[in-house]
Structure formats: C-alpha cells, structure tokens
Design an enzyme around this catalytic site. Structure first.
Site, PDB file in Angstrom:
ATOM      1  N   ARG A   1     -15.874 -28.258 -29.555  1.00  0.00           N
ATOM      2  CA  ARG A   1     -16.937 -27.253 -29.605  1.00  0.00           C
ATOM      3  C   ARG A   1     -16.840 -26.437 -30.900  1.00  0.00           C
ATOM      4  O   ARG A   1     -16.333 -26.904 -31.899  1.00  0.00           O
ATOM      5  CB  ARG A   1     -16.926 -26.361 -28.359  1.00  0.00           C
ATOM      6  CG  ARG A   1     -16.889 -27.099 -27.029  1.00  0.00           C
ATOM      7  CD  ARG A   1     -18.019 -28.064 -26.847  1.00  0.00           C
ATOM      8  NE  ARG A   1     -18.001 -28.640 -25.493  1.00  0.00           N
ATOM      9  CZ  ARG A   1     -18.392 -29.868 -25.217  1.00  0.00           C
ATOM     10  NH1 ARG A   1     -18.833 -30.663 -26.179  1.00  0.00           N
ATOM     11  NH2 ARG A   1     -18.363 -30.329 -23.972  1.00  0.00           N
TER      12      ARG A   1
ATOM     13  N   HIS B   1     -14.098 -44.350 -24.194  1.00  0.00           N
ATOM     14  CA  HIS B   1     -13.987 -44.006 -22.771  1.00  0.00           C
ATOM     15  C   HIS B   1     -14.480 -45.127 -21.858  1.00  0.00           C
ATOM     16  O   HIS B   1     -15.387 -44.937 -21.049  1.00  0.00           O
ATOM     17  CB  HIS B   1     -14.679 -42.681 -22.448  1.00  0.00           C
ATOM     18  CG  HIS B   1     -16.044 -42.474 -23.053  1.00  0.00           C
ATOM     19  ND1 HIS B   1     -17.042 -43.424 -23.007  1.00  0.00           N
ATOM     20  CD2 HIS B   1     -16.576 -41.420 -23.712  1.00  0.00           C
ATOM     21  CE1 HIS B   1     -18.121 -42.959 -23.607  1.00  0.00           C
ATOM     22  NE2 HIS B   1     -17.864 -41.738 -24.038  1.00  0.00           N
TER      23      HIS B   1
ATOM     24  N   ASP C   1     -11.326 -37.689 -24.296  1.00  0.00           N
ATOM     25  CA  ASP C   1     -12.706 -37.225 -24.086  1.00  0.00           C
ATOM     26  C   ASP C   1     -12.704 -35.863 -23.407  1.00  0.00           C
ATOM     27  O   ASP C   1     -13.610 -35.531 -22.639  1.00  0.00           O
ATOM     28  CB  ASP C   1     -13.521 -38.240 -23.281  1.00  0.00           C
ATOM     29  CG  ASP C   1     -15.025 -37.938 -23.292  1.00  0.00           C
ATOM     30  OD1 ASP C   1     -15.480 -37.219 -24.209  1.00  0.00           O
ATOM     31  OD2 ASP C   1     -15.734 -38.420 -22.392  1.00  0.00           O
TER      32      ASP C   1
END
Length: 342
Positions: free
Chosen positions: A17, A174, A246
């Site tokens: 982020r 993933h 992830d």
C-alpha cells in the site's frame, strides 16, 4: 524439530500500500524478509519507471530504524504500456518485473489489461530484454465459475502466450489449483508463487461457522484436493515453486462489509505459517530452498547471506493490528500458532 535456522527469506509477491498504511505494515515484512517484489496496484497504479522510482523512495523512507530491506519494484501492465517503458524499466535496475492484472480481477485492477493480445509488442520487448511477466492468472468473465477461473485462464490465455513468447520468463502468481501445478511443471521458463493460506486452508475455511471474510482472497481458496497438490509442489524441492505471500492489508471495515475486499494479511507471521504448512507433511527440510533460494535464482539475484531462526514456541496471533481507519485483522487472528520467529 524444535529449532530451525535458515537463510533469510524473500517475499516474491507483496502488497505494501502507501501512505499511513505503508508505514503500518512495512515493519512486519522488514522483520521477516530481506527483499520483496512489491505489487504496483496503488491508486493510481505504478505504470512508469518514474512512478516506480517515487514509490520505491517512499518505501525506503518508511523502513524502521535499523531495518535492512530492499524493495524490488514492478510496473502495472495496461493496454497503453509501450515497449520504450519496458526498455527503461530493464535499464533502471530496480524494476524487476511487469505485473499483468485482467481488468477487474482483484483489488485496484480497474486499470488492468482488457485483452492481453493488445500487449504483444510490449511482451515481445519484455522477452527481448529479459524482464519477467507476473500473472494474476484468472479470467474475469462473469459466466465462468469463480472456482474455475484459474484453470480457464491457463487454457485460454497462458498456453497461447507460452507458444507466442517461449523465451519470456513468467511467474504464475498465487497458484491455487492442481491444474496450475501441472502446467508449471510442463512449461519452460515459468515459475509459480504459493501463498500460506493456499497451503493451509481449503475453501471450507471461508464458511466455518458462518462467512469468514478474513479468509477471502483472490484467487479464492479451492477444494482440499487442490490444497494438497499445492502442498506437494511447495515441498517437492522443485525450483519452479517459491514463496510469495500475497499479503494484502485491508482495514477491518473494508473486509467486514456488504461487499468485502479480497486479501489475507500474513506479513506479520508469514514464516511461521509456512513452517506450519511444511511441518504438516514432515518437510521442514525443504522450507529453506522454497523460501530463500528458488526465488532469487529465478530472478537472477544473489541469495541472501543472513539467517533467521524459528523456534517451537506456541503464541497467539493478535486479534487486530494498528492500521488506518479501523485496524487490520491478520490471517488466523486470535488463534494459536506453533512456530515463532526469534
């Protein structure tokens, strides 16, 4: 085994982020990992080398005092990415890959690719300069069952992509299905990351005692047979499979809502979770290579020389962590976990 010392690991798929959220979560990753491939799905996304350089500086500025961490940057592939940007990315030394999101597939993917065939010139440039492509491997067609979207992506897009660009290094990120495992094993120049949640949980975890939003991620958890296939791949000693958490921080009120965000937060205790998964099949001896060797080998980077130690020392995962807005709930919040990084 009561104690495990391994080469310091890296995280080859991470969401950090930005702003206050970045500052809240980065210390967890810095404690566990030496390097991480940082996802570019900010608002707006990281689409250019200049964007990546600026984001990298913000990450470096947020590293806690005394912390040692190298962010490995990525660019967000769009319909408008051009080959010149790829050449500049390779020359930058700090951009290590380009990320493909199908438009609308996951958090902040609205800028993603609408048709991968539009990207042929860019993919050719990536193949030419040897810059890896990272794939969120799901179709977004609403007519396709959500549990089949990885399998269909492989059949419809990835197999033709490999045929068209055979020298392009690709990471199928993933992975969640035995179909993905078999494809990775069969294809050249392709590797895969595997998350802790997909090694530890089947889709039953989403519905245990009711809807469990903190187990909701994309690609979604799958059947137990797929989890076992992933666990076998991760512990097989095959260098095509390596660690990528992830880890995806979302404020509690964004997860526990009428339309909750996808993503599990595991950066706090990632290595403990992986250790638990590997121990479940008596394969702790395979954890170091999966976590610390195969990733840097694929990315043609040196292996780390520092070490970390995990001890058998049960502890309780916090119910909530500090985070902007309404706190952050880690994966398996409030539960006991066997291993602890010391």
């Amino acid at each position: 085994m009561e104690k495990l010392t391994i080469t310091r690991p890296d995280d080859w798929h991470l969401h950090l982020r930005d702003g206050a959220a970045l500052k809240a979560v980065l210390p967890h990753t810095v404690r566990q990992f030496a390097r991480a491939i940082v996802m570019p799905n900010l608002k707006p996304p990281v689409r250019s080398v200049a964007d990546a350089a600026a984001y990298r500086e913000r990450i470096l500025a947020a590293i806690p005092a005394g912390g040692q961490f190298e962010p490995l940057m990525t660019l967000y592939l769009t319909d408008n990415t051009n080959p010149e940007e790829i050449i500049a990315a390779k020359a930058s030394q700090f951009v290590k890959a380009v990320k493909y999101y199908p438009a609308g597939a996951t958090t902040n993917s609205d800028f993603g690719v609408t048709d991968i065939h539009r990207c042929d010139a860019v993919l050719a440039a990536m193949e030419q300069v040897d810059l890896p492509l990272l794939l969120h491997g799901e179709v977004t067609d609403s007519n396709i069952d959500i549990f089949d979207r990885e399998k269909v992506f492989i059949e419809k897009y990835l197999i033709p992509l490999r045929e068209k660009f055979p020298r392009l290094r690709v990471v199928l990120e993933h992975i969640t299905t035995s179909d993905a495992v078999q494809f990775v094993l069969s294809a050249n120049n392709i590797a895969a990351t595997i998350t802790p949640q997909h090694l530890l949980f089947s889709r039953n975890a989403l519905f245990k005692g009711g809807i469990c939003p903190h187990f909701y991620c994309l690609p979604i958890l799958k059947r137990e047979e797929h989890r076992l296939s992933l666990l076998h791949a991760a512990t097989s000693g095959n260098p095509k499979f390596f660690l990528g958490t992830d880890s995806a921080p979302h404020a509690r009120n964004s997860k526990e809502s009428l339309c909750g965000c996808a993503g599990c937060y595991s950066a706090l205790h990632a290595m403990e979770l992986y250790a638990e998964a590997f121990e479940s099949v008596n394969s702790l001896d395979k954890l170091e290579a999966f976590a610390s060797f195969y990733g840097p080998d694929f990315y043609q980077l040196p292996r780390n020389t520092a070490q970390i130690t995990l001890m058998k020392n049960p502890w309780r995962i916090p119910a909530e962590l500090p985070f902007p807005e309404s706190g952050l709930v880690p994966l398996r919040a409030g539960e006991e976990i066997t291993w602890q990084m010391v």
